[in-house]
Enzyme design. Structure first.
Site, PDB file in Angstrom:
ATOM      1  N   TYR A 286       0.854  -1.187   0.000  1.00 15.99           N
ATOM      2  CA  TYR A 286       0.000   0.000   0.000  1.00 15.99           C
ATOM      3  C   TYR A 286       0.887   1.233   0.000  1.00 15.99           C
ATOM      4  O   TYR A 286       1.854   1.309   0.757  1.00 15.99           O
ATOM      5  CB  TYR A 286      -0.892   0.001   1.241  1.00 15.99           C
ATOM      6  CG  TYR A 286      -1.782   1.217   1.371  1.00 15.99           C
ATOM      7  CD1 TYR A 286      -2.827   1.438   0.481  1.00 15.99           C
ATOM      8  CD2 TYR A 286      -1.586   2.132   2.400  1.00 15.99           C
ATOM      9  CE1 TYR A 286      -3.650   2.561   0.605  1.00 15.99           C
ATOM     10  CE2 TYR A 286      -2.412   3.250   2.536  1.00 15.99           C
ATOM     11  CZ  TYR A 286      -3.438   3.453   1.635  1.00 15.99           C
ATOM     12  OH  TYR A 286      -4.256   4.558   1.765  1.00 15.99           O
TER      13      TYR A 286
ATOM     14  N   ASP B 199       9.311   3.134  -0.266  1.00 15.74           N
ATOM     15  CA  ASP B 199       8.241   3.776   0.499  1.00 15.74           C
ATOM     16  C   ASP B 199       8.453   3.415   1.966  1.00 15.74           C
ATOM     17  O   ASP B 199       8.069   2.339   2.412  1.00 15.74           O
ATOM     18  CB  ASP B 199       6.874   3.317  -0.003  1.00 15.74           C
ATOM     19  CG  ASP B 199       5.742   3.994   0.763  1.00 15.74           C
ATOM     20  OD1 ASP B 199       6.034   4.741   1.730  1.00 15.74           O
ATOM     21  OD2 ASP B 199       4.562   3.765   0.410  1.00 15.74           O
TER      22      ASP B 199
ATOM     23  N   LYS C  99       4.229   9.312   8.821  1.00 13.27           N
ATOM     24  CA  LYS C  99       4.045   8.694  10.137  1.00 13.27           C
ATOM     25  C   LYS C  99       5.034   9.210  11.188  1.00 13.27           C
ATOM     26  O   LYS C  99       4.849  10.327  11.673  1.00 13.27           O
ATOM     27  CB  LYS C  99       4.041   7.182   9.970  1.00 13.27           C
ATOM     28  CG  LYS C  99       2.835   6.786   9.075  1.00 13.27           C
ATOM     29  CD  LYS C  99       2.464   5.339   8.989  1.00 13.27           C
ATOM     30  CE  LYS C  99       1.132   5.221   8.242  1.00 13.27           C
ATOM     31  NZ  LYS C  99       1.116   4.332   7.111  1.00 13.27           N
TER      32      LYS C  99
HETATM   33  C1  LIG Z   1       0.393   4.791   5.739  1.00 19.44           C
HETATM   34  C2  LIG Z   1       1.143   4.566   4.495  1.00 19.44           C
HETATM   35  C3  LIG Z   1       1.010   5.407   3.385  1.00 19.44           C
HETATM   36  C4  LIG Z   1      -0.010   6.515   3.334  1.00 19.44           C
HETATM   37  O1  LIG Z   1       0.247   7.499   4.251  1.00 19.44           O
HETATM   38  P1  LIG Z   1      -0.987   8.493   4.659  1.00 19.44           P
HETATM   39  O2  LIG Z   1      -0.324   9.468   5.575  1.00 19.44           O
HETATM   40  O3  LIG Z   1      -2.008   7.633   5.294  1.00 19.44           O
HETATM   41  O4  LIG Z   1      -1.455   9.110   3.405  1.00 19.44           O
HETATM   42  C5  LIG Z   1       1.829   5.214   2.299  1.00 19.44           C
HETATM   43  N1  LIG Z   1       2.716   4.207   2.283  1.00 19.44           N
HETATM   44  C6  LIG Z   1       2.874   3.360   3.318  1.00 19.44           C
HETATM   45  C7  LIG Z   1       3.883   2.284   3.244  1.00 19.44           C
HETATM   46  C8  LIG Z   1       2.072   3.497   4.441  1.00 19.44           C
HETATM   47  O5  LIG Z   1       2.195   2.620   5.448  1.00 19.44           O
END
Ligand SMILES: *Cc1c(COP(=O)(O)O)cnc(C)c1O
Length: 429
Positions: A144, A239, A267
């Site tokens: 994701y 990511d 995060k």
């Molecule tokens: C949470 C997450 C996202 C999205 O971040 P948001 O702040 O919710 O838009 C993208 N990539 C990874 C790997 C994530 O865990």
């Protein structure tokens, strides 16, 4: 457990907010039951509006590595808020946070702040496409990267299929350049590169998968991606929105010693406020406006409160004993859960990298989406609800990571394992 106020609020919320929530997985639909409305967070605890207290392993889905309302973060924010909430102009705080991030992740030669992980990945891919003058991207099944249109593709079956949209409202044209490979399967990536020579702009990957539950990379996987992308003139994007400061203070790139071209963050770097960032090789980042032609902007980007919370959080992480303490806690919890499951005679796969973990109700090792999806989700649902009854708040889905914080003391961990001993029994059904 009395959750009457939560029940009433959920009913009202359902008329005002789609599904009663502001983000889908919060609704508890995968585990049965209804979401709890939260009144406050403190240290390792969440407290709901009915006054029930839970040990929290969701931690706002990862950001709160110091626990809720950490005194250093709160103090910094209290002071910052008196100086205004947003400037719409540069502030020294952006430099301060950028320098700290770079201290942990030297490969981010330059970076740009945004407001969420979604914005970070979306912008990094725009940049990669501009830099390489190519359109196609490769992502992995079960990974994701936020909810941008071009990334809402998972591939149903088949090892390497052309991406079809996962959501109504996403035009097929938006995802026709999104190719999907299988996590931990280099052959599936090699095959896409040979099917689409000189067309792939970037490979984007969660270097430790966290959004299918936690699945670590096979030994050859990340080095293989580094090699393939370099050979084919594509950029490698890690990511690390979840893994950054979670699997290692320097992220997965430090843990596994692989330098991606671009990195996305979110995060933890916002310390519980909305922040994202993308960065990497200076020659690539120089293409971002106004330095270069790739447009990307944000009214609240680099927000002083968000920067302040991030700075305070990373400063705490900098203290020498913090990371070893987190890892010791993670190992303790991991072995406690494994023992509790074994004693209950229930088969689990306890996956963990750094401070991210998942308890899969699966017979076989979980290393990719197909193996994760063979988990017994009904069993997980019973386990989840039994844990909640016992005062432990887990992510309400088998396919989410759990997180630890510095506030999870040995006593808290022991309490968790004791709760799990009972809950594993109930999970058997
Ligand atoms: C949470 C997450 C996202 C999205 O971040 P948001 O702040 O919710 O838009 C993208 N990539 C990874 C790997 C994530 O865990």
């Amino acid at each position: 457990m009395n959750i009457e106020t939560s029940r009433q609020l959920y009913e009202q919320a359902g008329r005002l907010l789609p599904g009663g929530v502001s983000s889908p997985v919060r609704a508890f639909r995968a585990v049965g039951g209804q979401p709890l409305f939260i009144a406050r967070g403190e240290g390792p605890y969440l407290e709901d509006v009915d006054g029930n207290r839970y040990i929290d392993y969701v931690l706002s889905w990862g950001p709160l590595i110091l626990g809720h309302a950490h005194p250093a973060v709160v103090a910094a924010l209290e002071e910052a808020i008196r100086r205004g909430t947003s400037y719409g102009a540069p502030s020294p705080l952006e430099l301060e946070l950028a320098r700290r991030i770079q201290g942990f992740m030297p490969g981010l030669e330059m970076l740009r702040f945004v407001n969420s992980g979604t914005e970070a990945t979306m912008s990094a891919l725009r940049l990669a496409r501009a830099f390489t003058r190519r359109d196609k991207i490769i992502k992995f099944e079960g990974c994701y990267h936020g909810h941008a249109d071009l990334l809402l593709v998972q591939a149903g079956s088949g090892v390497a299929t052309l991406g079809l949209p996962d959501s109504p409202g996403v035009p097929q044209a938006t995802t026709q350049d999104t190719l999907v490979a299988r996590f931990n399967d280099l052959e599936s990536v090699i095959s896409l590169f040979s099917q689409f020579p000189d067309q792939v702009a970037a490979v984007i990957v969660e270097p430790v998968a966290g959004n299918m539950g936690v699945a670590p990379p096979a030994e050859d996987f990340l080095p293989g991606l580094r090699d393939l992308t370099a050979r084919h003139g594509a950029l490698l994007i890690f990511d690390e929105v979840m893994t950054g400061f979670r699997v290692h203070p320097g992220g997965a790139q430090a843990l596994y010693g692989i330098q991606p071209d671009l990195t996305t963050l979110g995060k933890v770097i916002g310390g519980g406020l909305p922040v994202g960032a993308y960065g990497g090789r200076a020659e690539v980042m120089h293409m971002v406006a106004p330095s270069g032609p790739v447009y990307q902007a944000g009214t609240l980007s680099g927000n002083p409160l968000a920067m302040t919370a991030g700075i305070a959080t990373l400063d705490e992480l900098q203290s020498a004993d913090v990371w070893p303490g987190l890892i010791a806690a993670a190992e303790w919890l991991e072995s406690g859960m494994a023992d509790a499951a074994a004693d209950a005679g229930i088969a689990i796969q306890q996956n963990r990298v750094g401070t991210m973990f998942s308890t899969f109700f699966a017979q076989e090792p979980v290393r990719d989406w197909p193996s994760a999806s063979r988990s017994d989700t009904a069993r997980f649902g019973r386990f989840f609800n039994a844990m909640l009854e016992n005062g432990v708040y887990l992510a309400p889905s088998q396919f989410e990571a759990g997180f630890l914080s510095t506030a999870h003391t040995p006593a808290i961990l022991d309490q968790t394992v004791a709760a799990a001993r009972q809950a594993f029994g109930k999970a058997m059904g």
